[in-house]
Design an enzyme around this catalytic site. Structure first.
Site, mmCIF file in Angstrom:
data_model
loop_
_atom_site.group_PDB
_atom_site.id
_atom_site.type_symbol
_atom_site.label_atom_id
_atom_site.label_comp_id
_atom_site.label_asym_id
_atom_site.label_seq_id
_atom_site.Cartn_x
_atom_site.Cartn_y
_atom_site.Cartn_z
ATOM 1 C CG HIS A 112 -1.703 -1.162 1.502
ATOM 2 N ND1 HIS A 112 -3.030 -1.241 1.141
ATOM 3 C CD2 HIS A 112 -1.402 -2.358 2.085
ATOM 4 C CE1 HIS A 112 -3.513 -2.427 1.490
ATOM 5 N NE2 HIS A 112 -2.540 -3.122 2.062
ATOM 6 C CE1 TYR B 85 -2.555 -0.080 4.750
ATOM 7 C CE2 TYR B 85 -2.133 1.889 6.066
ATOM 8 C CZ TYR B 85 -2.717 1.287 4.967
ATOM 9 O OH TYR B 85 -3.459 2.027 4.095
ATOM 10 C CG HIS C 229 -5.477 -1.829 -1.591
ATOM 11 N ND1 HIS C 229 -5.769 -0.765 -0.771
ATOM 12 C CD2 HIS C 229 -6.627 -2.562 -1.643
ATOM 13 C CE1 HIS C 229 -7.032 -0.844 -0.358
ATOM 14 N NE2 HIS C 229 -7.563 -1.926 -0.879
ATOM 15 C CE LYS D 2 -9.340 1.485 -1.470
ATOM 16 N NZ LYS D 2 -9.730 2.851 -1.116
ATOM 17 C CB CYS E 298 -3.451 2.153 -3.079
ATOM 18 S SG CYS E 298 -2.578 1.474 -1.663
#
Length: 244
Positions: A17, A46, A117, A123, A125
């Site tokens: 991420h 995380y 991710h 996303k 990310c």
């Protein structure tokens, strides 16, 4: 230097991420912890956070399931790098990421998958090219050892031997064509498949996959059937050695 400790829970995937911020005031896991608590979570989702200076900080305890990839948290580890713009991630961050992931990979017998991710969510990310940074194959396995604590040994095979990049195509089960035929010929020459000759038919099937895995075990390479450049170099070096 950070040292990874393998958790007691089952883990098969490490998710990558980025924090979506380049603000220096946000460059600390405590900030992410506060953000996630504001969402009603118990704390940071995380397991690891990597600062711009390369410092690896611990977040959620590694033995607890994370909260970083909806629907994929069980059986996973979450790593977040501070940053938003691709060109503002630092060399120190990527060096720490490679070292940390190398340790994780070694702890799991080189069978850990590393994914972004964005592979399972709408996303961007992480925004950096994690596949390139970690030298991942198409399935998310690390193809080249780069951690000082990674026990993998590569044979002394030159990185450049005059062959074009096209001579080292990435291959996997289901692929077909002349490159697969060449792979099968090299595997036969190396005697990698229990001394049994593979049918050179240009079809990457089960027996070819078993031969690749066996070859990798012989040279202490990562145990997926995917063939990447240094696997080609290993086979070509073996062929030359037998011909000498």
């Amino acid at each position: 230097m950070f040292h990874f400790a393998k958790p007691a829970r089952t883990v098969h995937t490490t998710w990558l991420h980025c924090s979506a911020s380049d603000n220096p005031k946000h460059d600390d896991v405590s900030v992410i912890d506060a953000w996630h608590k504001a969402r009603g979570w118990s704390g940071v989702g995380y397991h690891f956070f990597i600062k711009k200076d390369g410092t690896v900080q611990t977040g959620r305890p590694i033995n607890r399931i994370g909260a970083h990839v909806a629907g994929h948290n069980t059986g996973s580890i979450g790593i977040c790098l501070h940053g938003l713009e691709e060109d503002r991630f630092t060399k120190a961050q990527f060096e720490s990421l490679r070292d940390l992931c190398g340790q994780i990979n070694a702890a799991y017998g080189l069978q850990m998958r590393f994914r972004g991710h964005k592979e399972v969510a709408a996303k961007a990310c992480p925004v950096f090219d994690y596949r390139k940074v970690l030298a991942l194959d198409r399935k998310g396995f690390i193809t080249e050892p780069f951690s000082r604590r990674d026990p993998v040994r590569l044979e002394a095979i030159p990185e450049t031997d005059g062959a074009a990049k096209a001579d080292y195509p990435e291959l996997d089960v289901g692929d077909r064509g002349d490159a697969v035929k060449r792979l099968q010929e090299l595997l036969n020459a190396a005697g990698a498949f229990m001394g049994v000759d593979l049918k050179v038919d240009g079809i990457f099937g089960g027996q070819t996959a078993e031969a690749v895995v066996e070859l990798k075990q012989e040279y202490d390479l990562y145990p997926s059937p995917v063939v990447v450049a240094h696997v080609w170099r290993t086979l070509i070096a073996a062929e030359k050695a037998q011909a000498a």
